[in-house]
Scaffold this active site. Sequence first.
Site, PDB file in Angstrom:
ATOM      1  N   LYS A 136       8.883  -7.592  -8.681  1.00  0.00           N
ATOM      2  CA  LYS A 136       8.936  -5.893  -8.468  1.00  0.00           C
ATOM      3  C   LYS A 136      10.304  -5.565  -8.602  1.00  0.00           C
ATOM      4  CE  LYS A 136       7.206  -2.382  -5.534  1.00  0.00           C
ATOM      5  NZ  LYS A 136       6.223  -1.689  -6.260  1.00  0.00           N
TER       6      LYS A 136
ATOM      7  N   ASP B  14       1.648   2.836   3.706  1.00  0.00           N
ATOM      8  CA  ASP B  14       1.054   3.137   2.319  1.00  0.00           C
ATOM      9  C   ASP B  14       0.167   2.329   1.975  1.00  0.00           C
ATOM     10  OD1 ASP B  14       1.114   4.693  -0.028  1.00  0.00           O
ATOM     11  OD2 ASP B  14       2.917   3.413  -1.069  1.00  0.00           O
TER      12      ASP B  14
END
Lengths: 356, 399
Positions: free
Chosen positions: A99, A192
């Site tokens: 990522k 999240d």
Amino acid sequence: MKKGNLGLGLKLSVPVSDQSNFARFLTESGTFKDGDLLVNRDGVRIVSQNDVEAPPPIKPTDNQLTLADIDVIKVVGKGNGGVVQLVQHKWTSQFFALKVIQMNIEESMRKQIAQELKINQQAQCPYVVVCYQSFYENGVISIILEYMDGGSLADLLKKVKTIPEDYLAAICKQVLKGLVYLHHEKHIIHRDLKPSNLLINHIGEVKITDFGVSAIMESTSGQANTFIGTYNYMSPERINGSQRGYNYKSDIWSLGLILLECALGRFPYAPPDQSETWESIFELIETIVDKPPPIPPSEQFSTEFCSFISACLQKDPKDRLSAQELMAHPFVNMYDDLEVDLSAYFSNAGSPLATL
Amino acid sequence: MSKKMGLLRIGSKKRQGDIKRSKPRCRNSKKMATLVEPPNRIKPKGKHYYTIWQTLFEIDTKYVPIKPIGRGAYGVVCSSINRETNEKVAIKKIGNIFENSIDALRTLRELKLLRHIRHENVIALKDVMMPIHKTSFKDVYLVYELMDTDLHQIIKSSQPLSNDHCKYFLFQLLRGLKYLHSANILHRDLKPGNLLVNANCDLKICDFGLARTNGVDGQFMTEYVVTRWYRAPELLLCCDNYGTSIDVWSVGCIFAEILGRKPIFPGTECLNQLKLIISVLGSQHESHLEFIDNAKARRFIKSLPYTRGRHFSQLYPQADPLAIDLLQKMLVFDPTKRITVLEALQHPYMASLYDPRCDPPAQVPISLDIDEHWGEPMIREMFWNEMLHYHPEAASANA
């Protein structure tokens, strides 16, 4: 007018521009080839037997990974402000997800953030995605993560539209175990939780990812009580800021919405007045904050499922059950004797290596 | 004419100890553009091929690429030399332009706008290359004048910026914007990365409508990378009628960032952005919220906790008091009370630089005939027509 006439003799030194470490990478034929290994849409194939024994797999505690030792295969997704790439280690041939997050923050903060990400994500739990290493280089945070070859729950939903209750219960149990670990053992709030942050693989595992990233993002904005995360899954108390600080129960609200979305095949809240789209973000947050929470239709779903959703979607966080308490809820265990096979379910919904 | 200031220079030598770690080696990554064989080994007349960051560039033979200089969601940019003029240019390749009609229309909008714009402080679009086949082209190659860097890189670098630097950057930005606004053009996406600068401090506004769509229709996404930090309150609050004042707000944010060397409102998403703004400007009186036509948005603003805010002189104690005064007038929550570009140029802070006789308005307001519902054939036709403006000789050719 003559060029530079107002120049005043001012000068600048031109800084060397930051260049992204990683390009979008895809072979022309769409196949990744490395020695005996071929990876493409149809899966992984070993062309011939290799007599030389491969080095042992890398473990998260090794701290031996460097970005120079990995080859980028392709981009597999975009999430939480970054690009996610499938990468392979040169020596061990292990696959990882990389990522890459570009961050517009002061230089001094970046190294600290990379370190905090590593600490936060050094999870030893089968229900959370493993973080192997974090780096900061050239204005970019890179995080090497466990690769989940089935993509995310969001990807699955796009294919199957709705998920039957028995599979939902099995998925829910794994997510709850992950949340029990995060909330009660690591004392981390995810912040999240949403379908794209629940990853799946071909052996039927469901793992939570991208936790802790939001907390770091929060610290860079220099304010407490900031909103981070998709509004759709944000709990009412976070939206209106009536609660001081975050609470683990916010993640429970998100979990309830995710499960209900999987069951209904659509986001549980609908725009008012039979509209097709939300008029604005403010209409959405007003609906979440001021209207009653969504409920599953009792004629379509079991009493236990309806009860579980209700336990998650209490607008007052004090009335919401915790992850630990939810583990004992009848819905979580009512299908245990059916031996639900998530591996087959995930594989049938899409081929192995569905993200390739 | 404006008064000449004393000569000021910034050394280009890198700071001691600022040793850059070597970058990890990426497979197949290349530093320079590489001449390659054309695909299918058929070389069309007037074109040659280069690979830049694994992107194939099919460009007119008068351009010779040098090296990649940027990459975004839209595509790759490389510096090049125009061999006919010995001029350095930036070539931007936008690949698969018709894949997304919204993005295609935005690119088309930029082409149409830049064809008409002539101003020192707005980037010049020098050429749009003619593809080989009108009916089948997928990529568009735009040729811009080449600038050394952008304001984002300057702000985050360690070199000091004097009050004269700050003033001169702001002046040029306001001049360019005055020209645009006189042509009824709103930029709508001003931010440091869209302001190109040279080593001699020349500044030019770029990127008209090339911001790509982010997020899924019907879903409100937070975006950590695509910055909303420069968006005016009326945009964040979903007001339907907005005007040139949205660009003034962005200028104020950019000016604050030049002064403070970091963003003034680095919101993590839309609601947080609004909270940060209110935390600095302070809670707004009812009379300053009348511009908000969305009742739910207005309710949200009123529901925020009371705060007195912070004065800009506390945030930027080293700044020129006149700069603080101008900043204060730019970053006004209510757009109807915000200073205009012309008023900003007339502000005492700009007195040593601004000469109204040197800033003629655009000749005529520029209008765009772009229909949001055009399909690919129509968009393709419109792109072709724009290219013909740069290549009138191709009009008679059979394409």
